[in-house]
Write a protein that holds these residues in place. Structure first.
Motif, PDB file in Angstrom:
ATOM      1  N   VAL A 112       0.710  -1.188   0.053  1.00 38.72           N
ATOM      2  CA  VAL A 112       0.115   0.068   0.089  1.00 38.72           C
ATOM      3  C   VAL A 112       0.762   0.960   0.124  1.00 38.72           C
ATOM      4  N   CYS A 113       0.689   1.901  -0.877  1.00 41.22           N
ATOM      5  CA  CYS A 113       1.759   3.303  -1.261  1.00 41.22           C
ATOM      6  C   CYS A 113       0.979   4.289  -1.505  1.00 41.22           C
ATOM      7  N   GLN A 114       1.496   5.595  -1.248  1.00 42.40           N
ATOM      8  CA  GLN A 114       0.985   7.107  -1.783  1.00 42.40           C
ATOM      9  C   GLN A 114       1.304   7.034  -3.195  1.00 42.40           C
ATOM     10  N   PRO A 115       0.639   8.033  -3.919  1.00 45.40           N
ATOM     11  CA  PRO A 115       0.716   8.151  -5.250  1.00 45.40           C
ATOM     12  C   PRO A 115       1.953   8.936  -5.729  1.00 45.40           C
ATOM     13  N   GLY A 116       2.638   9.626  -5.054  1.00 47.60           N
ATOM     14  CA  GLY A 116       3.850  10.181  -5.529  1.00 47.60           C
ATOM     15  C   GLY A 116       5.018   9.299  -5.309  1.00 47.60           C
ATOM     16  N   LEU A 117       5.073   8.096  -4.891  1.00 45.05           N
ATOM     17  CA  LEU A 117       6.241   7.238  -4.692  1.00 45.05           C
ATOM     18  C   LEU A 117       6.656   6.954  -6.205  1.00 45.05           C
ATOM     19  N   THR A 118       7.788   6.962  -6.633  1.00 45.99           N
ATOM     20  CA  THR A 118       8.264   6.659  -7.884  1.00 45.99           C
ATOM     21  C   THR A 118       8.668   5.154  -8.073  1.00 45.99           C
ATOM     22  N   LEU A 119       8.654   4.775  -9.325  1.00 46.52           N
ATOM     23  CA  LEU A 119       8.787   3.076  -9.529  1.00 46.52           C
ATOM     24  C   LEU A 119      10.190   2.760  -9.151  1.00 46.52           C
ATOM     25  N   GLU A 120      11.152   3.475  -9.295  1.00 47.80           N
ATOM     26  CA  GLU A 120      12.888   3.335  -9.125  1.00 47.80           C
ATOM     27  C   GLU A 120      12.851   3.373  -7.383  1.00 47.80           C
ATOM     28  N   ALA A 121      12.046   4.257  -6.743  1.00 49.59           N
ATOM     29  CA  ALA A 121      12.318   4.166  -5.306  1.00 49.59           C
ATOM     30  C   ALA A 121      11.455   2.661  -4.610  1.00 49.59           C
ATOM     31  N   LEU A 122      10.417   2.347  -5.115  1.00 46.46           N
ATOM     32  CA  LEU A 122       9.735   1.189  -4.952  1.00 46.46           C
ATOM     33  C   LEU A 122      10.740  -0.003  -5.092  1.00 46.46           C
ATOM     34  N   ALA A 123      11.358   0.010  -6.329  1.00 39.90           N
ATOM     35  CA  ALA A 123      12.159  -1.019  -6.643  1.00 39.90           C
ATOM     36  C   ALA A 123      13.391  -1.276  -5.844  1.00 39.90           C
ATOM     37  N   ARG A 124      13.935  -0.207  -5.489  1.00 39.50           N
ATOM     38  CA  ARG A 124      14.830  -0.056  -4.419  1.00 39.50           C
ATOM     39  C   ARG A 124      14.530  -0.711  -3.048  1.00 39.50           C
ATOM     40  N   SER A 125      13.404  -0.313  -2.636  1.00 41.63           N
ATOM     41  CA  SER A 125      12.999  -0.894  -1.425  1.00 41.63           C
ATOM     42  C   SER A 125      12.536  -2.337  -1.310  1.00 41.63           C
ATOM     43  N   SER A 166       5.977   8.034 -11.521  1.00 42.32           N
ATOM     44  CA  SER A 166       5.354   7.831 -10.226  1.00 42.32           C
ATOM     45  C   SER A 166       4.246   6.623 -10.446  1.00 42.32           C
ATOM     46  N   LEU A 167       4.032   6.351  -9.208  1.00 43.93           N
ATOM     47  CA  LEU A 167       2.733   5.091  -9.158  1.00 43.93           C
ATOM     48  C   LEU A 167       1.589   5.524  -9.401  1.00 43.93           C
ATOM     49  N   GLY A 168       1.114   6.829  -9.023  1.00 42.38           N
ATOM     50  CA  GLY A 168      -0.298   7.521  -9.484  1.00 42.38           C
ATOM     51  C   GLY A 168      -0.238   7.626 -10.918  1.00 42.38           C
ATOM     52  N   GLY A 169       0.915   8.268 -11.557  1.00 40.31           N
ATOM     53  CA  GLY A 169       0.743   8.624 -12.793  1.00 40.31           C
ATOM     54  C   GLY A 169       0.717   7.041 -13.745  1.00 40.31           C
ATOM     55  N   MET A 170       1.290   6.044 -13.295  1.00 37.26           N
ATOM     56  CA  MET A 170       1.281   4.759 -13.880  1.00 37.26           C
ATOM     57  C   MET A 170      -0.229   4.315 -14.281  1.00 37.26           C
ATOM     58  N   VAL A 171      -0.811   4.440 -12.691  1.00 41.77           N
ATOM     59  CA  VAL A 171      -2.060   3.902 -12.713  1.00 41.77           C
ATOM     60  C   VAL A 171      -3.076   4.922 -13.284  1.00 41.77           C
ATOM     61  N   ALA A 172      -3.054   5.965 -13.380  1.00 41.43           N
ATOM     62  CA  ALA A 172      -3.745   7.058 -14.260  1.00 41.43           C
ATOM     63  C   ALA A 172      -3.795   6.800 -15.450  1.00 41.43           C
ATOM     64  N   CYS A 173      -2.540   6.412 -16.137  1.00 44.37           N
ATOM     65  CA  CYS A 173      -2.547   5.903 -17.703  1.00 44.37           C
ATOM     66  C   CYS A 173      -2.440   4.642 -17.898  1.00 44.37           C
ATOM     67  N   ASN A 174      -2.632   3.609 -16.873  1.00 42.65           N
ATOM     68  CA  ASN A 174      -2.477   2.344 -17.138  1.00 42.65           C
ATOM     69  C   ASN A 174      -1.368   1.716 -17.873  1.00 42.65           C
ATOM     70  N   ALA A 175      -0.323   2.414 -17.307  1.00 49.62           N
ATOM     71  CA  ALA A 175       1.233   2.220 -17.822  1.00 49.62           C
ATOM     72  C   ALA A 175       1.448   0.686 -18.044  1.00 49.62           C
TER      73      ALA A 175
END
Length: 547
Positions: A112-125, A166-175
């Motif tokens: 569960v994350c907030q929408p401003g988290l970036t994909l690269e930051a999530l991948a690192r974690s 950002s994860l929010g942008g990815m979901v908003a555009c169905n990336a």
């Protein structure tokens, strides 16, 4: 069947302070553009840090009648995060992982994350198995994290080119990305959304919780009991990778309405995503072919058993990427220009097409998979001795550098031409078509652009029947002619049963393409859906369609 969405009042909070227009222009001008280089303007900018602050801003915007643009990492290329006016909300401070959960039946994990988290930051974690602030998670989430640390590696499969998305942008555009052939777009990984509506109410929606009726009917119930009824558009969506317009199917899960809606219906405050077990090993390869027909034959053969990866001698295919002869010529010219400083590896001078393949496998099966791949390349006229292969991270980076060198070279060439002709840009298609139609689309590209004498390259996600034609105009006249032909090619893609946008979305720059795909009645149906959630038509105004 439950077709009712129930919104609740948000936790009370004051809105964060605003940055006014003069300071935006002076110190925050990056927020007025995205990667399309399309620029806008905003009267106010704010950075919410919580759902409550976000809801307070949307309540204030409704009361002021102010249009609101939602801004993630601004990696899009359609102007979706670019404000035309009004207020701009930046999500970079809503960038935390809030919790982790486990599916006890499958042993898989969700974050569960907030929408401003970036994909690269999530991948690192995920790679480090460490999440900032996890000591403040609820006890159940902390215990899940302990099990996650002891389990095999997990990851989020969608891989857009811009890892800073950002994860929010990815979901908003169905990336999606190169590996969408194997894993699909981000829609498949969204389990739950918390959404803030214009006016300040909040929805908490989990997959399977609410579905539209078979006639498309649904209901939104607001705090206080007021209700608004809506109907999912009745247009038929193409059976291809698609990021154009609102998702619409009879009886659909209403969660899917918000995924790919480009921020026009609500703002995400929390996103719950499923993780997948990471492949033990990824085998990557680039094969070089004497001609386009040879490369297309290889791709057809590689895809034959994709539906049953265990029976496929290549294993689970993750990506199939294509480069045509013009693409290779452009890379050769770029390498010659750069000389010894070039990071583009040398490749066969005789090659007139190339295909990049990734397959997920195990250490035990790696040798067999590699042998099967080389045999398949050879059967289609590609020399195994000239193929590049990768099994380690460093080797894979070399292959990825080759893949990414092409769009970089295109952008550099257009940038140089724009110095003589300010405002000149490339024209890049994002069309995808059903199985069996991709060769028809390729012929249409060739016939149309060759006859026009325009410079172009053809590359992209051939596994998904999704190729990008990048037209490189030399002059404003060529740009104008290219744009007219671009629209003709969009009509051809739709005629073949395809989409005008497979991954980039529509934003503010491709609205005319959406009309080609769904017609005026389809646009009106989407606009009616938006009015259910945003009757003032304030949220991300100008995305997908005009207010």
């Amino acid at each position: 069947m439950n077709n009712c969405l129930i919104a609740k009042a948000a936790t009370a909070s004051s809105a964060p302070p605003f940055i006014e227009s003069a300071e935006i222009a002076e110190r925050h001008s990056a927020y007025l553009a995205d990667e399309s280089r399309f620029r806008g303007r905003a009267e106010r900018l704010a950075f919410p840090e919580s759902e409550a602050a976000l809801a307070a801003l949307l309540k204030a915007a409704s009361e002021a009648g102010a249009p609101v643009t939602l801004s993630g990492a601004r990696t899009g290329i359609t102007g979706g995060a670019v404000p035309a006016s009004g207020w701009l909300l930046g999500f970079e401070r809503m960038n935390r992982v809030l919790a982790m959960a486990e599916d006890s039946d499958t042993g898989s994990f969700r974050i569960v994350c907030q929408p401003g988290l970036t994909l690269e930051a999530l991948a690192r974690s995920l790679a480090r198995r460490n999440f900032e602030g996890s000591e403040q998670w609820p006890e159940a989430a902390r215990k899940t994290l302990e099990r996650f640390r002891a389990a095999r590696a997990f990851f989020l499969p969608p891989d857009p080119t811009e890892q800073s998305a950002s994860l929010g942008g990815m979901v908003a555009c169905n990336a999606s990305g190169a590996r969408s052939f194997g894993y699909g777009p981000v829609r498949a990984y969204v389990n739950r959304l918390r959404l803030a509506l214009i006016g300040g109410a909040v929805l908490d929606l989990r997959r399977g919780q609410a579905r539209a009726g078979e006639d498309g009917a649904f209901l939104l119930r607001l705090p206080g009991g007021a209700e608004r009824s809506g109907r999912i558009p009745s247009y038929r969506q193409p059976a291809v990778k698609n990021a154009a317009g609102y998702f619409a199917r009879p009886g659909m899960d209403l969660l899917d309405l918000f995924i790919g809606s480009e921020g026009t219906l609500a703002a995400f405050s929390e996103i719950e995503l499923s993780l997948e077990p990471a492949p033990e090993t990824i085998l990557g390869a680039i094969g070089f072919f004497p001609g386009e027909d040879d490369a297309l034959e290889f791709v057809r053969n590689a895809r034959k058993n994709h539906a049953g990866p265990e029976a496929n001698p290549l294993g689970r295919l993750l990506a199939i990427e294509y480069f045509d002869g013009r693409s290779l010529d452009l890379l050769r010219a770029q390498k010659a220009r750069q000389g010894g400083a070039s990071h583009i590896p040398a490749f066969p001078a005789s090659a007139r097409a190339a295909v990049y393949v990734e397959t997920g496998t195990s250490e035990a099966q790696l040798e067999d998979r590699a042998e099967a791949l080389m045999e398949m390349l050879q059967a289609s006229g590609s020399s195994p001795d000239e193929a590049w292969t990768a099994t380690t991270g460093r080797e894979t980076e070399i292959l990825k550098a080759f893949r990414h060198a092409l769009p970089e070279a295109v952008n550099q060439i257009i940038g140089e031409r724009a110095q003589a002709h300010p405002g000149l840009t490339k024209l890049g298609t994002d069309f995808a078509v059903p199985d069996g139609a991709v060769e028809d689309l390729i012929r249409a590209y060739r016939d149309t652009l060759d006859n026009a004498g325009l410079e172009y390259v053809l590359f992209g996600h051939l596994g998904d029947n999704h190729l990008h034609a990048n037209i490189l105009p030399r002059t404003p006249d060529e740009y104008s002619r290219g744009k007219a032909l671009y629209m003709d090619l969009a009509r051809k893609a739709v005629e073949l049963g395809g989409t005008v946008s497979a991954e980039h979305g529509i934003g503010k720059l491709k609205k005319e393409l959406l009309k080609i795909m769904y017609g005026v009645s389809g646009i009106d149906a989407m606009r009616a859906v938006k009015r259910v959630f945003d009757p003032q038509m304030l949220l991300n105004r100008g995305n997908l369609f005009d207010a």
